[in-house]
Write a protein that holds these residues in place. Structure first.
Motif, PDB file in Angstrom:
ATOM      1  N   LYS A   1      94.069 -11.639  58.058  1.00  0.00           N
ATOM      2  CA  LYS A   1      95.228 -11.263  57.246  1.00  0.00           C
ATOM      3  C   LYS A   1      95.836  -9.983  57.804  1.00  0.00           C
ATOM      4  CE  LYS A   1      93.405 -13.272  53.050  1.00  0.00           C
ATOM      5  NZ  LYS A   1      92.918 -13.030  51.685  1.00  0.00           N
ATOM      6  N   VAL A   2      97.123 -10.071  58.175  1.00  0.00           N
ATOM      7  CA  VAL A   2      97.846  -8.933  58.740  1.00  0.00           C
ATOM      8  C   VAL A   2      99.187  -8.819  58.040  1.00  0.00           C
ATOM      9  CG1 VAL A   2      98.792  -7.928  60.837  1.00  0.00           C
ATOM     10  CG2 VAL A   2      96.782  -9.381  60.979  1.00  0.00           C
ATOM     11  N   ASN A   3      99.402  -7.728  57.343  1.00  0.00           N
ATOM     12  CA  ASN A   3     100.685  -7.479  56.668  1.00  0.00           C
ATOM     13  C   ASN A   3     101.163  -8.664  55.837  1.00  0.00           C
ATOM     14  OD1 ASN A   3     100.891  -4.887  57.719  1.00  0.00           O
ATOM     15  ND2 ASN A   3     101.963  -5.592  59.540  1.00  0.00           N
TER      16      ASN A   3
ATOM     17  N   ILE B   1      96.735 -15.469  59.939  1.00  0.00           N
ATOM     18  CA  ILE B   1      96.591 -16.041  61.274  1.00  0.00           C
ATOM     19  C   ILE B   1      95.261 -16.782  61.307  1.00  0.00           C
ATOM     20  CG2 ILE B   1      96.401 -15.546  63.736  1.00  0.00           C
ATOM     21  CD1 ILE B   1      97.949 -12.934  63.165  1.00  0.00           C
TER      22      ILE B   1
ATOM     23  N   VAL C   1      90.567  -7.363  67.775  1.00  0.00           N
ATOM     24  CA  VAL C   1      91.935  -7.717  67.404  1.00  0.00           C
ATOM     25  C   VAL C   1      92.703  -6.485  66.937  1.00  0.00           C
ATOM     26  CG1 VAL C   1      93.265  -9.022  65.684  1.00  0.00           C
ATOM     27  CG2 VAL C   1      91.384 -10.095  66.876  1.00  0.00           C
ATOM     28  N   GLU C   2      91.992  -5.502  66.396  1.00  0.00           N
ATOM     29  CA  GLU C   2      92.651  -4.291  65.896  1.00  0.00           C
ATOM     30  C   GLU C   2      93.390  -3.539  67.002  1.00  0.00           C
ATOM     31  OE1 GLU C   2      90.344  -2.636  62.075  1.00  0.00           O
ATOM     32  OE2 GLU C   2      89.188  -2.508  63.937  1.00  0.00           O
ATOM     33  N   LYS C   3      93.019  -3.778  68.252  1.00  0.00           N
ATOM     34  CA  LYS C   3      93.705  -3.162  69.379  1.00  0.00           C
ATOM     35  C   LYS C   3      95.154  -3.646  69.484  1.00  0.00           C
ATOM     36  CE  LYS C   3      90.778  -3.317  72.826  1.00  0.00           C
ATOM     37  NZ  LYS C   3      90.157  -3.626  74.140  1.00  0.00           N
ATOM     38  N   TYR C   4      95.376  -4.900  69.088  1.00  0.00           N
ATOM     39  CA  TYR C   4      96.681  -5.531  69.256  1.00  0.00           C
ATOM     40  C   TYR C   4      97.466  -5.673  67.963  1.00  0.00           C
ATOM     41  CZ  TYR C   4      94.192  -6.743  73.489  1.00  0.00           C
ATOM     42  OH  TYR C   4      93.453  -6.676  74.641  1.00  0.00           O
ATOM     43  N   LEU C   5      96.770  -5.775  66.838  1.00  0.00           N
ATOM     44  CA  LEU C   5      97.416  -5.934  65.538  1.00  0.00           C
ATOM     45  C   LEU C   5      97.099  -4.731  64.658  1.00  0.00           C
ATOM     46  CD1 LEU C   5      96.451  -9.660  64.843  1.00  0.00           C
ATOM     47  CD2 LEU C   5      98.632  -8.823  65.689  1.00  0.00           C
ATOM     48  N   HIS C   6      98.113  -4.162  64.041  1.00  0.00           N
ATOM     49  CA  HIS C   6      97.910  -3.018  63.163  1.00  0.00           C
ATOM     50  C   HIS C   6      97.927  -3.490  61.711  1.00  0.00           C
ATOM     51  CE1 HIS C   6      98.354  -0.512  66.656  1.00  0.00           C
ATOM     52  NE2 HIS C   6      99.474  -1.164  66.961  1.00  0.00           N
ATOM     53  N   ASN C   7      97.296  -2.740  60.834  1.00  0.00           N
ATOM     54  CA  ASN C   7      97.214  -3.043  59.402  1.00  0.00           C
ATOM     55  C   ASN C   7      96.482  -4.353  59.121  1.00  0.00           C
ATOM     56  OD1 ASN C   7      98.691  -0.704  58.854  1.00  0.00           O
ATOM     57  ND2 ASN C   7     100.628  -1.803  59.042  1.00  0.00           N
ATOM     58  N   VAL C   8      95.421  -4.636  59.845  1.00  0.00           N
ATOM     59  CA  VAL C   8      94.597  -5.810  59.579  1.00  0.00           C
ATOM     60  C   VAL C   8      93.751  -5.489  58.365  1.00  0.00           C
ATOM     61  CG1 VAL C   8      92.828  -7.356  60.452  1.00  0.00           C
ATOM     62  CG2 VAL C   8      94.531  -6.421  62.016  1.00  0.00           C
TER      63      VAL C   8
END
Length: 78
Positions: A55-57, A61, A27-34
């Motif tokens: 948890k992202v920013n 989710i 998921v880190e490929k698509y979402l930053h600051n996980v």
């Protein structure tokens, strides 16, 4: 990213834990600051359920899937 894998009514083996962590880290490929991901694996009769909370920013989710096999439940929820 901090990944927590827990089980309810199931023994979480080392192979199952590493498989879940590997899938969640993609998921880190698509979402930053996980910041954190929590994976809850459970069994109810013939249903194998995988629940993921990420948890992202400051946003949470969540996803939940159930199949007849735990590995496919993890694949589907991700």
């Amino acid at each position: 990213m901090h990944v927590v894998v827990t089980g309810k009514n199931i023994d979480v083996t080392a192979a199952l834990k590493s498989y879940a962590e590997e899938k969640v880290r993609k998921v880190e490929k698509y979402l930053h600051n996980v910041s954190e991901a929590v994976v809850m694996l459970s069994c109810e009769k013939y249903r194998h359920i995988a629940e993921v909370s990420i948890k992202v920013n400051g946003v949470l989710i969540q996803g939940k899937e159930a199949t007849e096999e735990m590995y496919s439940s993890i694949d589907k929820v991700m």
